[in-house]
Design an enzyme around this catalytic site. Structure first.
Site, PDB file in Angstrom:
ATOM      1  N   LYS A  11       7.265  56.781  -3.100  1.00 16.78           N
ATOM      2  CA  LYS A  11       7.953  55.902  -2.140  1.00 16.78           C
ATOM      3  C   LYS A  11       8.820  54.910  -2.908  1.00 16.78           C
ATOM      4  O   LYS A  11       8.406  54.391  -3.938  1.00 16.78           O
ATOM      5  CB  LYS A  11       6.897  55.147  -1.322  1.00 16.78           C
ATOM      6  CG  LYS A  11       7.421  53.964  -0.552  1.00 16.78           C
ATOM      7  CD  LYS A  11       6.580  52.687  -0.714  1.00 16.78           C
ATOM      8  CE  LYS A  11       6.720  52.016  -2.036  1.00 16.78           C
ATOM      9  NZ  LYS A  11       6.150  50.638  -2.130  1.00 16.78           N
ATOM     10  N   ALA A 135       0.723  56.898  -0.904  1.00 20.36           N
ATOM     11  CA  ALA A 135       1.234  58.258  -0.676  1.00 20.36           C
ATOM     12  C   ALA A 135       0.086  59.263  -0.675  1.00 20.36           C
ATOM     13  O   ALA A 135       0.066  60.201   0.142  1.00 20.36           O
ATOM     14  CB  ALA A 135       2.252  58.618  -1.760  1.00 20.36           C
ATOM     15  N   ASP A 167       1.468  50.016   3.163  1.00 23.57           N
ATOM     16  CA  ASP A 167       2.484  51.054   2.944  1.00 23.57           C
ATOM     17  C   ASP A 167       2.057  52.425   3.452  1.00 23.57           C
ATOM     18  O   ASP A 167       2.861  53.363   3.455  1.00 23.57           O
ATOM     19  CB  ASP A 167       2.779  51.206   1.441  1.00 23.57           C
ATOM     20  CG  ASP A 167       3.720  50.121   0.927  1.00 23.57           C
ATOM     21  OD1 ASP A 167       4.273  49.369   1.740  1.00 23.57           O
ATOM     22  OD2 ASP A 167       3.906  50.072  -0.303  1.00 23.57           O
TER      23      ASP A 167
HETATM   24  O1  C5P Z   1      -2.032  46.621   2.057  1.00 24.28           O
HETATM   25  P1  C5P Z   1      -2.145  46.802   0.591  1.00 24.28           P
HETATM   26  O2  C5P Z   1      -3.548  46.982   0.129  1.00 24.28           O
HETATM   27  O3  C5P Z   1      -1.252  47.853   0.034  1.00 24.28           O
HETATM   28  O4  C5P Z   1      -1.624  45.434  -0.033  1.00 24.28           O
HETATM   29  C1  C5P Z   1      -1.997  44.991  -1.298  1.00 24.28           C
HETATM   30  C2  C5P Z   1      -1.759  43.502  -1.409  1.00 24.28           C
HETATM   31  O5  C5P Z   1      -0.358  43.237  -1.406  1.00 24.28           O
HETATM   32  C3  C5P Z   1      -2.291  42.678  -0.264  1.00 24.28           C
HETATM   33  O6  C5P Z   1      -3.622  42.298  -0.472  1.00 24.28           O
HETATM   34  C4  C5P Z   1      -1.399  41.479  -0.275  1.00 24.28           C
HETATM   35  O7  C5P Z   1      -1.822  40.567  -1.265  1.00 24.28           O
HETATM   36  C5  C5P Z   1      -0.068  42.046  -0.731  1.00 24.28           C
HETATM   37  N1  C5P Z   1       0.842  42.327   0.397  1.00 24.28           N
HETATM   38  C6  C5P Z   1       1.409  41.259   1.065  1.00 24.28           C
HETATM   39  N2  C5P Z   1       2.264  41.499   2.106  1.00 24.28           N
HETATM   40  C7  C5P Z   1       2.583  42.749   2.473  1.00 24.28           C
HETATM   41  C8  C5P Z   1       2.022  43.858   1.796  1.00 24.28           C
HETATM   42  C9  C5P Z   1       1.147  43.615   0.756  1.00 24.28           C
HETATM   43  O8  C5P Z   1       1.143  40.096   0.751  1.00 24.28           O
HETATM   44  N3  C5P Z   1       3.426  42.939   3.484  1.00 24.28           N
END
Ligand code: C5P
Length: 308
Positions: A11, A135, A167
């Site tokens: 991605k 992904a 994501d």
């Molecule tokens: O959702 P995911 O586990 O991929 O996100 C990892 C970290 O990235 C989250 O804990 C957060 O700290 C940060 N994040 C964020 N805002 C987003 C996506 C991710 O702050 N829109």
């Protein structure tokens, strides 16, 4: 039933505008998602007992690290993640691996008791801003949906994706899209049409949470609303670049090198880094840039591909 093999393409965030911090710890984004034609591969097959096998050049990196999860990791940027030279065959893997979590969530949501043998062929560097773990989770959900005759548009699949990471819904959709909110409020965009692309990572795994936590809080404005995705991206930014550069200064060197290559249309960091990408006017320009990067820093990871 036979095994289902599902691609888990890399991605890219062609642009990523961070608009505000949210009370839930996430950030509201405006981002343009695109996908490469290459990445990891997930294979799912019915089995008598649950199984998980990691193969590929980044299998051992993943086995040591696990996929980054919503909890993030305290260490912000750590070298090296050098791929193993041989095709490592690593049984097991971290229990928080997103492939395992996706399979478990799928079986719960769809009341599937049948265990699965899962194989993740890991070609994308871990914790590198190109959605490797997301992904893989999305590909696992797609593969299981095909195996169990679940419609890919089933809202339960999207709901599971949202619980696995911000994501993962974009990766489940797997096509160019505008992402709002956490990046999971998606509007599909037209296919980009085989734009030659080069992905480069200087050998650093960077924690997404650590990069977001270093964002300076300044809203630098919305994405351009007009034009195709490429024009909108070119007029935009990745607002996480300064934070990633602070953790991994080599990101500046990668972007400068890519931006200086003949025929480049756009050079930028993806996601929270440290992987950077460049888009090119033709494959000859991309391949020449690939050779130039290899000559500059033979140890950097590179992927010459096209955007779907
Ligand atoms: O959702 P995911 O586990 O991929 O996100 C990892 C970290 O990235 C989250 O804990 C957060 O700290 C940060 N994040 C964020 N805002 C987003 C996506 C991710 O702050 N829109």
């Amino acid at each position: 039933m036979t095994a289902i093999v599902e691609a888990a393409p890399a991605k890219l965030n062609l642009a990523l505008h961070v608009r505000r911090r949210r009370p839930d710890g996430y950030h509201d984004l405006e981002t343009l998602f695109a996908f490469a034609r290459h990445g990891d591969t997930v294979t799912v097959a019915p089995a008598d007992a649950p199984g998980f096998i990691l193969t590929g050049p980044f299998a051992s990196a993943l086995k040591q690290e696990g996929h980054p999860t919503a909890s993030g990791r305290a260490d912000a940027a750590k070298p090296p993640f050098a791929p193993t030279e041989v095709q490592a065959r690593a049984p097991g893997g971290s229990p928080d691996n997103l492939v395992i979590r996706a399979e478990s969530a799928f079986r719960t949501a769809f009341a599937v008791t049948q265990p699965h043998a899962l194989t993740l062929d890991k070609h994308l560097p871990v914790a590198s801003g190109i959605g490797g773990g997301s992904a893989d989770a999305a590909a696992t959900l797609r593969a299981l949906a095909r195996l169990h005759d679940v419609n890919l548009a089933d809202p339960r699949l999207t709901a599971i994706a949202g619980t696995l990471g911000a994501d993962v819904p974009a990766c489940l959709l797997g096509r160019p899209a505008l992402g709002l909110g956490r990046g999971d409020d998606l509007a599909p965009l037209p296919w980009l049409g085989d734009i030659p692309a080069l992905l480069v990572n200087p050998g650093l795994a960077v924690s997404t949470a650590a990069v977001f936590s270093r964002w300076d809080g300044a809203d630098r404005g919305a994405l351009a609303g007009k034009g195709d995705a490429l024009a909108r991206a070119a007029a935009g930014r990745n607002d996480l670049e300064p934070a990633a550069r602070a953790l991994a200064p080599v990101v500046s060197e990668v972007i400068a090198l890519l931006a200086a290559q003949p025929g480049v249309l756009l050079a930028r960091m993806s996601g929270s880094g440290a992987t950077c990408f460049a888009l090119f006017r033709d494959t000859a320009a991309r391949d020449a840039a690939d050779a130039a990067v290899a000559a500059h820093a033979p140890g950097w990871w590179r992927l010459a591909t096209t955007l779907a």
